[in-house]
Design an enzyme around this catalytic site. Sequence first.
Site, short mmCIF file in Angstrom:
data_model
loop_
_atom_site.label_atom_id
_atom_site.label_comp_id
_atom_site.label_asym_id
_atom_site.label_seq_id
_atom_site.Cartn_x
_atom_site.Cartn_y
_atom_site.Cartn_z
N LYS A 141 -5.92 -0.15 5.74
CA LYS A 141 -5.75 -1.60 5.59
C LYS A 141 -7.01 -2.28 5.05
O LYS A 141 -6.93 -3.17 4.21
CB LYS A 141 -5.37 -2.23 6.95
CG LYS A 141 -5.12 -3.73 6.86
CD LYS A 141 -4.86 -4.35 8.22
CE LYS A 141 -4.80 -5.87 8.13
NZ LYS A 141 -4.61 -6.53 9.43
N ASP B 274 0.81 -1.22 0.00
CA ASP B 274 0.00 0.00 0.00
C ASP B 274 0.85 1.26 0.00
O ASP B 274 0.31 2.36 -0.08
CB ASP B 274 -0.95 0.00 1.20
CG ASP B 274 -2.37 0.36 0.80
OD1 ASP B 274 -2.73 0.13 -0.36
OD2 ASP B 274 -3.10 0.89 1.65
N ASP C 64 -11.26 -5.23 11.88
CA ASP C 64 -11.42 -6.67 12.11
C ASP C 64 -12.67 -6.97 12.95
O ASP C 64 -13.47 -7.84 12.59
CB ASP C 64 -10.15 -7.27 12.76
CG ASP C 64 -9.58 -6.39 13.85
OD1 ASP C 64 -10.26 -5.44 14.29
OD2 ASP C 64 -8.44 -6.65 14.29
#
Length: 780
Positions: free
Chosen positions: A333, A191, A570
């Site tokens: 992310k 990234d 998450d």
Amino acid sequence: MAEDNGNPIWKNRVESWKEKKNKKKKPATTKVEREAEIPPEQQMEDKPAPDASQPLSTIIPIPKSRLAPYRTVIIMRLIILGLFFHYRVTNPVDSAFGLWLTSVICEIWFAFSWVLDQFPKWYPVNRETYIDRLSARYEREGEPNELAAVDFFVSTVDPLKEPPLITANTVLSILALDYPVDKVSCYISDDGAAMLTFESLVETADFARKWVPFCKKFSIEPRAPEFYFSQKIDYLKDKVQPSFVKERRAMKRDYEEYKIRINALVAKAQKTPEEGWTMQDGTPWPGNNPRDHPGMIQVFLGYSGAPDIEGNELPRLVYVSREKRPGYQHHKKAGAENALVRVSAVLTNAPFILNLDCDHYVNNSKAVREAMCFLMDPQVGRDVCYVQFPQRFDGIDRSDRYANRNTVFFDVNMKGLDGIQGPVYVGTGCVFNRQALYGYGPPSMPSFPKSSSSSCSCCCPGKKEPKDPSELYRDAKREELDAAIFNLREIDNYDEYERSMLISQTSFEKTFGLSSVFIESTLMENGGVAESANPSTLIKEAIHVISCGYEEKTAWGKEIGWIYGSVTEDILTGFKMHCRGWRSIYCMPLRPAFKGSAPINLSDRLHQVLRWALGSVEIFLSRHCPLWYGFGGGRLKWLQRLAYINTIVYPFTSLPLIAYCSLPAICLLTGKFIIPTLSNLASVLFLGLFLSIIVTAVLELRWSGVSIEDLWRNEQFWVIGGVSAHLFAVFQGFLKMLAGIDTNFTVTAKAADDADFGELYIVKWTTLLIPPTTLLIVNM
């Protein structure tokens, strides 16, 4: 775009589908015919071993002799708490009313947070897997290997903060897995678009040609060379081949040379040239501006790539750097993971996805087989959205003074959740069912009801409007999509034109984006890419699906893929899956599946805890808050909901904790106290409360196998983190969500002398240390 590009592609793809479907049908009929011709006595020999028909895993319940006393003490503690609060509320201290009121409010909050933490541990379970049965069922001799394919995702951003050698070791451990090579593909998300990451991958791909056959020949563990060669154990144990010592010595020398090449790349990358980086062929590196560059994909190794030194095929290795442009929201992310979901769907489309942080290497080469014992079991796997492995760490001091191992969470709380609806997703070491990431519900669950009245009756018949209208609309859309998929599977009933019209009429493009190749891949439950697919066309399509505008006006990050809206994406991603009715499974093999590195310095550890706590506060202040989200379908079990509520409210415990830690000093300074003189009954109550707290902890250690030192470290760090990182997270979360102010805390490092755990003793001052230091001084 849909009209111009959709139909021709669909025409070709549907043809290849029909061919594939016919091919799949043929072996089944020939097998039946073949069995009919073979005499019965020979047929018996050909049948699989009895193991193959047995379950691939089993639940091992905690013995009643350990669980019954534990539950009894919890109930007793609840009763004692009730009596304790009755006494506290009915016996105010008039001379110190403010102190008394503060202490009672704090105690009520502590009791509430204890209930949230305790009751999700009511049904703890252990599990056992049978890898030999998995092989007997799916790897029969003389037949094609039927194990499911797996796409690995490894994400990295800045190679100067996440050393390329660490990422390379993770990649090498994946490529050397004990799993069929044609079933493994490894995708690296860069990234930061760094040429250093790309060049180190070129070197890694070359070294893998030697490393992978060495690992498989001698069955070594772990298969990350840095950690294998640094082991302080007898490496000759269980080794019988005479050539092993010689080959190991040669391999270690090769690895040292490879390390020098990587270190040379890192040294060169320390200073960026004014004109930017240039590749070996003289062309400028496309990612010279990390915030404004095109999408990049490079396929190393794999089916058409270089074989290993013994001429065998290697798993596919793919470098991916998604397009970045100013003015677009890239979602850190979570956005990178979603880009990998789409790229992998176009190029390999494995039915399962395993994601790892760049510093988490594969420590157990059979880890994927462990997960497949759940995901490929017809009885268990249908409703499983993911299999989560515990996080284990290297390089932590023996006493683990800052509770880096999180043993109580991974060995107690997660086992408890596994007995309800499954563990929470912790961001790494997790094997996903790709269909669950696409936002579909589990196959065994009925569709969401269309009308709000029928949805009401699921969980709260007394209320008229338990469900948000927008949530009802989303559920209706999800049902339309499920229905469309069901219809589209009946491929023979439609010609190509009708099929492409169906695609455009449904909400596929609004959900998944404008890529007919990607949409087609979402319809394949068992994964795979059409054999007739042209590789260059697929690469072009893969570049298209990582363009920065691809996700606009789609459901990415809202309903499908990794969910946006929190730095702890998450927790949010797993929560959405559980709300749809999926369950997850906790897999704890004897040899840890994955190992990572943890920050052992106090300041770095507090910053890590701050990030997690900030993510929890963001979820608390969002529409996805477990206190009110997902009640409509009645699919999230109430104990599971308690656990999710606990994960988002725990930072708020910092406020009463700060107050309670200040009370002793205030009482001593003012000469006033928070409770009146105790009667005999009150003394018994206090004694009973303290005893129940101690006995609960002891019995928890007994059934979980956690050591008393781990429990003590956990308790210590709960206070340290609670009065520092959690407190800052609460204020920072409110500033960010309500006022739009984003604050950062800086860490300054000083030098260290100690070699082994030098980082442990580095003095790093950070703003986070002000509250605990103040409390210490005031109490002293």
